[in-house]
Design an enzyme around this catalytic site. Structure first.
Site, PDB file in Angstrom:
ATOM      1  N   CYS A 123      -4.340  -3.110   4.253  1.00 15.61           N
ATOM      2  CA  CYS A 123      -4.061  -2.616   5.607  1.00 15.61           C
ATOM      3  C   CYS A 123      -5.063  -3.139   6.629  1.00 15.61           C
ATOM      4  O   CYS A 123      -5.200  -4.340   6.811  1.00 15.61           O
ATOM      5  CB  CYS A 123      -4.006  -1.097   5.589  1.00 15.61           C
ATOM      6  SG  CYS A 123      -3.103  -0.404   7.014  1.00 15.61           S
ATOM      7  N   LYS A 133      -9.930  -0.229  -2.009  1.00 17.07           N
ATOM      8  CA  LYS A 133     -10.151  -0.514  -0.596  1.00 17.07           C
ATOM      9  C   LYS A 133     -11.610  -0.271  -0.227  1.00 17.07           C
ATOM     10  O   LYS A 133     -12.147   0.818  -0.426  1.00 17.07           O
ATOM     11  CB  LYS A 133      -9.231   0.355   0.258  1.00 17.07           C
ATOM     12  CG  LYS A 133      -9.245   0.008   1.742  1.00 17.07           C
ATOM     13  CD  LYS A 133      -8.208   0.819   2.498  1.00 17.07           C
ATOM     14  CE  LYS A 133      -8.138   0.408   3.968  1.00 17.07           C
ATOM     15  NZ  LYS A 133      -7.113   1.168   4.716  1.00 17.07           N
ATOM     16  N   GLU A 174       0.845  -1.187   0.000  1.00 17.34           N
ATOM     17  CA  GLU A 174       0.000   0.000   0.000  1.00 17.34           C
ATOM     18  C   GLU A 174       0.889   1.248   0.000  1.00 17.34           C
ATOM     19  O   GLU A 174       1.944   1.272   0.621  1.00 17.34           O
ATOM     20  CB  GLU A 174      -0.869  -0.014   1.262  1.00 17.34           C
ATOM     21  CG  GLU A 174      -1.730   1.215   1.461  1.00 17.34           C
ATOM     22  CD  GLU A 174      -2.371   1.250   2.854  1.00 17.34           C
ATOM     23  OE1 GLU A 174      -3.429   1.866   2.989  1.00 17.34           O
ATOM     24  OE2 GLU A 174      -1.787   0.653   3.785  1.00 17.34           O
TER      25      GLU A 174
END
Length: 582
Positions: free
Chosen positions: A421, A370, A309
């Site tokens: 994440c 995301k 990321e």
């Protein structure tokens, strides 16, 4: 129909309701009305709750002393045992503060103590509600099982609300190195938390039985023995499950070679974003070094390269120079790269956190956006209110927009499940891509904003548990570390070195297609345990309301007579004094 038949029908209905409530209470409760008093004063209960919260922190990485999770749960249950719900609530709040304030200390490393303490206090509020519920549920038969179900219900709510929830601190994530992790293959993270809490509840039951017996503790030996048996059997059962649930050896299936590139970033906390071109150049440089090693025959040629990321905080579709640099790097190595990038839009005030599967022949292809941006970090809800507590909210000038879909990326060498994440903490986001056909799970993350704290290792433990839950290899690749390759059994096969140092990991990994029971069942076990808790609490509240109604009317609850039950009424028994608990 006249009034008398209606009144008779109403009386029969009320009598049936009373009988049902009485039957539920007899089946659920260990005592009909009376509650055994607590064994120590509130001040000692408060100290026990505080100690239990601190002990719980030690169960998580970096400490990772996983048996302390059950001891921590037992401390809270022992503190609230025999007390009123409102007392249980403030004891649960103390426990929650002692637990979450140190556990989440990494959230305040660069933004100061106010956001950190607000988050910790908000999370502790859920444990206040849990403390109130435990004070009631522990009066039921088999309290250890109700304690386990109550913890699952608390985590289920905390994982979802508000703003999509914050699952950090779930007991399952403390068990990545424990045999209890094998419960994840059956019922996911909720079943692991349930097993941990049942063990803690059984420990509580044994201690309570011994305390109530006092010097005559031998009279309670059977209760103590049953509790000890549960405490021992939970990890033994998990160890036994490892044999049928353990994934097959790599040689019995398809394998491939992958490469993880950890380019590193300037060790400047939040300010690393001021130098996005340097971050991109770091990842390009490490990838070109890998290309040289492959051509020299020093490392095996991978089928996929993964960047983390924020490897490119510059949008390659908006910046021609960035696009050219990435494209040239992919063509030089001749292998698809999963690029972590920030994309602008839609509109000037929004952006997206993306994983882009970049081909050496066709260029950028499938994208994953995301699905769960982090509130108050990647986007700011209630911005004007949040600014009152911290001016750092203005560092987030563009709100992150959530993506859609199931997280599955096709078009590469094999189907890939991508999460970014903190998404690894959410059950449904991880499970969805595997259910859709992913053969490998990728966790792209950027831990630079948390410095040299335990956040990195807490997140790695989540990835380890997800490997067992899904039966997939999980690769976690970070800008700064820890990057790692995790086998389907949850064991780390390869990992990067020191934080904030560039590294490249090349490893052979298995690709799997079978679905674990946990993936097939989805959230079913969690919903079942939550429903059980709600039904039990509802039955207890209903019974209590009926007792109060009967007391106000000056008459006892109607109970089935001898003719209805077919039993001879018992003789008189000595009246027992009602105990008022603190």
């Amino acid at each position: 129909m006249g009034r008398e038949p209606l009144r008779a029908s109403y009386r029969r209905a009320r009598l049936g309701q009373y009988r049902l409530i009485a039957a539920l209470r007899r089946q659920l409760t260990r005592r009909d009305v009376e509650v055994a008093p607590p064994r120590f004063r509130c001040r000692w209960a408060a100290l026990l709750a505080l100690a239990g919260g601190l002990i719980g922190v030690l169960a998580f990485p970096r400490f990772g002393i996983w048996p302390l999770a059950a001891i921590s749960i037992a401390a809270l249950s022992l503190a609230v045992d025999g007390r009123r719900a409102r007392t249980g609530a403030w004891l649960g709040l103390l426990y929650g503060l002692a637990f979450f304030v140190p556990l989440l200390s990494w959230t305040g490393v660069y933004v100061g103590p106010v956001p950190w303490l607000i988050l910790a206090a908000a999370e502790a509020g859920y444990l206040a509600a849990l403390g109130a519920a435990l004070a009631v549920l522990q009066r039921l038969r088999a309290p250890a099982w109700w304690i386990g179900a109550a913890w699952v219900a608390e985590e289920a709510v905390r994982d979802r609300a508000p703003f999509g929830g914050f699952p950090w601190g779930r007991w399952a994530f403390s068990q990545a190195e424990s045999p209890l992790r094998w419960f994840a293959a059956l019922g996911g993270a909720p079943l692991v938390s349930f097993a941990v809490a049942v063990a803690g509840g059984a420990l509580t039951s044994g201690v309570v039985a011994g305390l109530r017996a006092g010097p005559a503790w031998r009279q309670a030996w059977s209760d103590i023995a049953r509790s000890a048996a549960v405490v021992v059997l939970v990890p033994l059962l998990a160890t036994g499950l490892s044999w049928p649930l353990h994934p097959a050896a790599d040689r019995h299936g398809t394998t491939t070679t992958i490469a993880l590139v950890q380019g590193s970033v300037p060790d400047r906390g939040l300010a690393f974003e001021d130098r996005p071109r340097e971050v991109l150049d770091n990842h390009v440089a490490q990838t070109l070094k890998l290309a040289d090693e492959i051509r020299a025959g020093n490392v095996a040629r991978p089928s996929l390269v993964v960047w983390p990321e924020n490897a490119s905080d510059l949008d390659p579709f908006a910046d021609a120079q960035v696009y050219a640099e990435i494209d040239q790097t992919v063509r030089t190595i001749g292998i698809p790269i999963l690029v972590g990038a920030i994309l602008q839009g839609p509109g000037a005030d929004h952006r997206r956190n993306a994983g882009i599967l970049w081909s050496p022949t066709t260029g950028p292809g499938a994208q994953y956006i995301k699905r769960h941006p982090v509130p108050f970090a990647e986007y700011i809800p209630l911005r004007s209110v949040a600014r009152v507590f911290s001016s750092d909210v203005d560092l987030v000038t563009q709100d992150m927009v959530a993506g859609r879909g199931n997280g599955l990326l096709r078009g590469g060498p094999f189907p890939i499940g991508d999460v970014i994440c903190f998404e690894v903490a959410y059950d449904d986001l991880v499970r969805s891509s595997v259910a859709a056909g992913a053969r490998l799970l990728v966790v792209q993350t950027n831990n630079a904003t948390f410095g040299h704290t335990s956040e990195t290792y807490q997140q790695l433990a989540m990835s380890q548990l997800r490997a067992v839950e899904t039966g997939r290899t999980v690769v976690q690749v970070s800008t700064t570390g820890a990057s790692a390759v995790i086998g389907p059994d949850g064991r780390i096969r390869a990992a990067s070195g020191a934080l904030f140092q560039p590294d490249v990991i090349v490893a052979s990994v298995p690709l799997r297609t079978n679905l674990t029971i946990a993936v097939r069942l989805g959230a079913g076990p969690e919903y079942l345990l939550c429903a059980a808790v709600l039904l039990a609490l509802g039955a207890i509240l209903l019974a209590g309301a009926q007792r109060r109604r009967s007391a106000r009317g000056g008459r006892p609850e109607p109970t089935p007579g001898p003719a209805a039950t077919g039993k001879t009424p018992p003789g008189p028994t000595p009246a027992r004094e009602r105990v008022t608990t603190t």
